[in-house]
Design an enzyme around this catalytic site. Structure first.
Site, short mmCIF file in Angstrom:
data_model
loop_
_atom_site.label_atom_id
_atom_site.label_comp_id
_atom_site.label_asym_id
_atom_site.label_seq_id
_atom_site.Cartn_x
_atom_site.Cartn_y
_atom_site.Cartn_z
N GLY A 1 0.82 -1.19 -0.04
CA GLY A 1 0.21 -0.03 0.16
C GLY A 1 0.89 1.27 -0.20
O GLY A 1 2.21 1.15 0.58
N GLN B 1 2.96 9.82 1.41
CA GLN B 1 4.30 9.07 1.71
C GLN B 1 4.98 9.61 0.17
O GLN B 1 6.06 9.36 0.19
CB GLN B 1 4.06 7.68 1.43
CG GLN B 1 3.58 6.90 2.90
CD GLN B 1 3.46 5.48 2.66
OE1 GLN B 1 2.52 5.02 2.13
NE2 GLN B 1 4.37 4.79 3.25
N CYS C 1 6.71 -0.54 6.67
CA CYS C 1 6.12 0.68 5.97
C CYS C 1 7.15 1.24 4.91
O CYS C 1 8.52 1.14 5.30
CB CYS C 1 5.84 1.85 7.03
SG CYS C 1 5.47 3.37 6.38
N LEU C 2 6.87 1.51 3.84
CA LEU C 2 7.76 2.04 2.91
C LEU C 2 8.54 3.27 3.39
O LEU C 2 9.46 3.54 2.77
CB LEU C 2 6.93 2.10 1.41
CG LEU C 2 6.50 1.00 0.59
CD1 LEU C 2 5.76 1.48 -0.28
CD2 LEU C 2 7.70 0.18 0.14
N HIS D 1 -3.51 1.00 7.89
CA HIS D 1 -2.31 1.75 7.84
C HIS D 1 -2.11 2.86 6.99
O HIS D 1 -1.77 3.91 7.29
CB HIS D 1 -1.27 0.81 7.61
CG HIS D 1 0.08 1.04 7.59
ND1 HIS D 1 0.98 0.59 7.88
CD2 HIS D 1 0.60 1.92 6.72
CE1 HIS D 1 2.42 0.98 7.65
NE2 HIS D 1 2.09 1.77 6.83
N GLU D 2 -3.04 2.80 5.92
CA GLU D 2 -2.73 3.96 5.01
C GLU D 2 -3.61 5.01 5.33
O GLU D 2 -3.42 6.18 5.28
CB GLU D 2 -3.34 3.29 3.58
CG GLU D 2 -2.42 2.16 2.99
CD GLU D 2 -0.84 2.30 3.06
OE1 GLU D 2 -0.41 3.63 3.02
OE2 GLU D 2 -0.12 1.32 3.09
N HIS E 1 -1.87 7.09 7.71
CA HIS E 1 -0.90 7.94 6.90
C HIS E 1 -1.49 9.33 6.55
O HIS E 1 -0.83 10.34 6.94
CB HIS E 1 -0.44 7.30 5.73
CG HIS E 1 0.72 6.41 5.97
ND1 HIS E 1 2.03 6.97 6.33
CD2 HIS E 1 1.10 5.13 5.58
CE1 HIS E 1 2.92 5.97 6.61
NE2 HIS E 1 2.51 5.01 5.93
ZN LIG Z 1 3.27 2.97 5.74
#
Ligand SMILES: [Zn+2]
Length: 195
Positions: free
Chosen positions: A46, A51, A90-91, A132-133, A136
């Site tokens: 995701g 991000q 997480c990216l 999670h997204e 963000h």
């Molecule tokens: Zn993340």
């Protein structure tokens, strides 16, 4: 389409609240296309617009179940059910994972890129990804909610050999030839928890 630069932990934009999308125009389509490409390139499950430095309430998710990429604009969680604890990465926080408690089931109302409203219910990993997204978009990172951080080489039932292929340790056991035969960086297990 173009790749966008992922913002990392120390970037303060990750802590800002994203604004609702008002115009469902070409610019939004371009952003979503770029986010899809950036998520795929980085082997993520995701990616939130925050991000990639855009404070807009837009998210892409691909849990790799063959269902394709889900695009969510202005997503709102309407219902949750149960609890699950699983490792999450997480990216924006590369190389780290932690155990987070999330709902087993999450229902979300959102809009597609054409401005049409829809509802989606996610279970297991999709439920994690939705939470999670959307976090963000509110400037929240999983480390804010983490129960405990994982050891770098800790293994879990559904992710054997999740260690980074080029990861830090030089144990000196493998030759270069042996490494080429070893797992590829793009294997599905790696994808499991980067959100
Ligand atoms: Zn993340």
């Amino acid at each position: 389409m173009a790749l966008r630069q992922i913002r990392y932990e120390c970037d303060e934009i990750l802590r800002k609240k994203a604004k609702p999308v008002k115009k469902f125009d070409d610019k939004l389509c371009e952003l979503l296309d770029d986010m899809r490409e950036t998520m795929a390139k980085n082997n993520g499950v995701g990616l939130a617009a925050t991000q990639v430095g855009m404070l807009k309430r837009a998210v892409v998710i691909d849990v790799g179940d063959g269902g394709g990429v889900i695009e969510l604009v202005n997503p709102v969680i309407s219902e949750t059910e149960g609890e699950q604890e699983r490792p999450e990465g997480c990216l924006s926080l590369p190389g780290k994972r932690g155990i987070v408690k999330r709902p087993v089931k999450t229902k979300v109302t959102a809009f597609n890129r054409s401005g049409e409203q829809f509802e989606i219910t996610g279970e297991a990993l999709l439920s994690v990804a939705l939470n999670h997204e959307i976090d963000h978009l509110d400037g929240v990172l999983y480390v804010d909610k983490v129960i405990r951080m994982c050891d770098p080489d800790e293994e879990f039932e559904d992710d054997d050999e999740a260690a980074e292929p080029d990861g830090g340790t030089t144990e000196g056991k493998e030759t270069d030839a042996a490494k080429t035969e070893a797992v590829k960086p793009d294997e599905p297990d790696e994808k499991e928890d980067k959100l």
